[in-house]
Design an enzyme around this catalytic site. Structure first.
Site, PDB file in Angstrom:
ATOM      1  N   HIS A 534       0.814  -1.214   0.000  1.00  0.00           N
ATOM      2  CA  HIS A 534       0.000   0.000   0.000  1.00  0.00           C
ATOM      3  C   HIS A 534       0.846   1.262   0.000  1.00  0.00           C
ATOM      4  CE1 HIS A 534      -3.697  -2.235   1.938  1.00  0.00           C
ATOM      5  NE2 HIS A 534      -3.416  -2.662   0.721  1.00  0.00           N
ATOM      6  N   GLN A 580      -7.066   0.660  -3.267  1.00  0.00           N
ATOM      7  CA  GLN A 580      -7.364   0.588  -4.693  1.00  0.00           C
ATOM      8  C   GLN A 580      -8.645   1.340  -5.078  1.00  0.00           C
ATOM      9  OE1 GLN A 580      -8.413  -2.803  -7.011  1.00  0.00           O
ATOM     10  NE2 GLN A 580      -9.298  -3.965  -5.315  1.00  0.00           N
TER      11      GLN A 580
END
Length: 598
Positions: A534, A580
């Site tokens: 991430h 996302q």
């Protein structure tokens, strides 16, 4: 599927240094066919001629079922994060960090998708949105209220098509899904498929009970309405429910481009430099190398859009003369725009598990046992259900409660006070695995989702073939160390709950009973922590003149015309949880900015 060859480009040949140079011509050039890049290419194809330069190819060919079948997502070999990982240069960039001083000196392999679809072809498909407070913080940092949750909701909805859970296939009465139908709007025609897994792991349902015993009640809205902290939920996923296959930016946006004839994809092609006109400091072209070594120049009549990810985007900017002047000069690179923030402000979330043996079946157990695997495969192929249809788990979020928080140092508490009240500090993933004896393990994995430590990406060479130097900076701030210790204690508290005593069959397997003191817990975290992939912030959005600011609110690079960065590297902050959804949202928003002349 679009032809991946660029047949409609106008082209010519020239010579440079006694070598033939291929010259191509487009309106927009997108560097990187990943999560954001293919959104940009698809949307812009509706108004202009667009080229995508992508170093990888088709993941269906290069990675097969590992990228297609949800239940295999976590089994992809090259996703290993150790220095000695099994390399796969067709699918992964092979990034390695420097030794992490505060994480036992380990060198970390940080997988990043080198394929059409990018990391949306490799992730575990979790889709949820951040908190209202986190987007408000983004809006305040960049001084633009269009980044508040209520103003971004349209772009979240524009990117997605939601399908409610199939309760018959899920077949688990204690895993009923609750969600806010207003969080989605299928009338907008979003191409990305959002659904719930068609299978529920029995062990994961017990891990959900364990997490709920901590007071993390099941959310009545799910995690797409801007509320996370203090709740748990079965997470929505980027899975096409019809066939239970991955929905990536390739299968959604690329395969449904607005005007496919306007879009050419150059696969297995490396962008090596953005060419900037020095007289007006404007991006004019992209230099690239074909698989056969052929060098080319691609002219951008309108804009170059860089979408190479949190490591690739700052790397290519610096190779092109955009970044910290001193670092560029050190490597003999002409300074186009002195932007000290390029490669800085690296936020990264890390995870670490607590595991114990249980007497309940798990999906991994069913897949690894030859006697049950055949039935699981048959259920997947015939009915798009069963363990192969799901990578999923139950997730929950919280700020560390007062009984543990009161032990935090003043330095840690002061750093954590920066985060809005609805921004959780820890995500817990309740799931399962199987040990070497085939016994199911209940797993409570903790993730730091309000990390205070920062890393950076710097140049190692002016040669594009040499990877940048990456320092994740893990656990370098005391706040992250103290929250990690508390998170392990919370996982242990959950697994020791009387509510799950009937399924827990043995002593703690990981980290084990020998790890008790805070010092021992921290030592475990330092040796066990891994990325959840991430990373963000290395080309941060901000106001002109801010220390870390690289792009403005429209993704435009400061000091260079006709150049934007659109990917997770421009996030000024690491939003809580899985990013996302916000990558898709951001690309939709900036694509609209371009269409509206911004």
């Amino acid at each position: 599927m679009l032809a991946v060859l660029g047949s409609t480009a106008s082209s010519a040949n020239s010579t440079r240094s006694n070598h033939t140079v291929e010259i191509l011509d487009y309106d927009y050039i997108v560097i990187g066919g990943g999560t954001a890049g293919l959104v940009m290419a698809s949307r812009l194809s509706g108004l202009a001629r667009v080229a995508v330069i992508e170093a990888g190819g088709l993941y269906e060919v290069d990675n097969g079922n590992y990228s297609i079948v949800p239940g295999l997502a976590q089994s992809t070999p090259f996703l290993a994060t150790t220095e000695s990982y099994p390399a796969d240069p067709k699918m992964d960039w092979g990034y390695l960090s420097v030794p992490q001083t505060d994480a036992a000196g380990r060198i970390i392999h940080y997988p990043q998708g080198k394929t059409l679809g990018g990391s949306s072809a490799l992730n575990t498909m979790a889709y949820h949105r951040g908190t209202k407070g986190s987007y408000q913080r983004w809006a305040d940092l960049v001084d633009d209220q269009s980044f508040t949750f209520s103003n971004l909701l349209h772009y979240f909805q524009k990117s997605t098509h939601f399908t409610p859970p199939d309760q018959e296939k899920r077949d688990m009465p204690n895993a009923t899904v609750k969600y806010d139908a207003n969080a989605f709007n299928n009338s907008l025609g979003g191409p990305l498929q959002i659904s719930y897994a068609n299978y529920v792991d029995t062990t994961a349902t017990w891990m959900a009970v364990a997490l709920q015993s901590l007071g993390l009640a099941e959310s009545s809205l799910g995690f797409n309405s801007g509320i996370l902290s203090g709740f748990g939920a079965w997470v929505t996923m980027t899975i096409d429910p019809t066939h239970a296959t991955r929905s990536s930016s390739q299968t959604s946006y690329l395969n449904h481009a607005e005007k496919p004839h306007n879009l050419d994809v150059y696969a297995h092609t490396n962008a090596t430099r953005i060419i900037v006109d020095p007289f007006v400091n404007t991006a004019r072209a992209v230099e690239f190398v074909r698989p056969n070594g052929q060098v080319g120049i691609m002219i951008a009549n309108k804009e170059v859009i860089l979408s190479a990810g949190p490591f690739g985007s700052p790397h290519l900017l610096m190779l092109s003369g955009i970044g910290p002047a001193a670092a560029l000069k050190e490597h003999g690179i002409h300074v186009v725009s002195d932007l000290p923030g390029v490669g800085q402000n690296l936020w990264d979330q890390i995870l670490f598990p607590v595991e114990t043996a249980v007497n309940t079946p798990s999906g991994a157990q069913l897949e690894e046992n030859p006697e049950t695997n055949a039935a699981a495969l048959l259920e997947y192929y015939r009915n798009a259900a069963g363990p192969y249809s799901s990578p999923g788990a139950y997730i929950a979020f919280e700020k560390i409660p007062e009984q543990l928080r009161s032990n935090f140092s003043f330095e840690a508490q002061s750093a954590l006070d920066w985060f809005p009240s609805d921004w959780p500090e820890v995500e817990y993933v309740g799931g399962s695995t199987v040990d070497t004896n085939g016994i199911s393990q209940g797993v409570c994995t903790a993730l730091l989702v309000a990390p205070v430590s920062r890393g950076n990406v710097t140049l190692a060479s002016s040669n594009f073939l040499v990877q940048p130097t990456i320092n994740m900076g893990w656990l370098s701030h005391t706040a992250d160390r103290e929250v990690a210790i508390a998170a392990i204690k919370r996982c242990r508290e959950a697994l020791a709950s009387p509510d799950v005593a009937s399924v827990v069959t043995g002593p703690e397997a990981v980290p084990g009973s020998s790890v008790q003191t805070d010092e021992e817990i921290l030592a475990y975290v330092q040796t066990a922590a891994t990325p959840i992939f991430h990373a963000v912030g290395t080309c941060a959005m901000g106001k002109r003149g801010d220390a870390n600011a690289v792009v403005d609110v429209h993704g435009r690079v400061f000091g260079v015309g006709h150049l934007r960065v659109v990917d997770s590297s421009v996030f000024p902050i690491s939003l809580p949880g899985h990013p996302q959804s916000s990558v898709y949202m951001l690309a939709e928003k900036i694509a609209d900015d371009i269409k509206n002349g911004k």
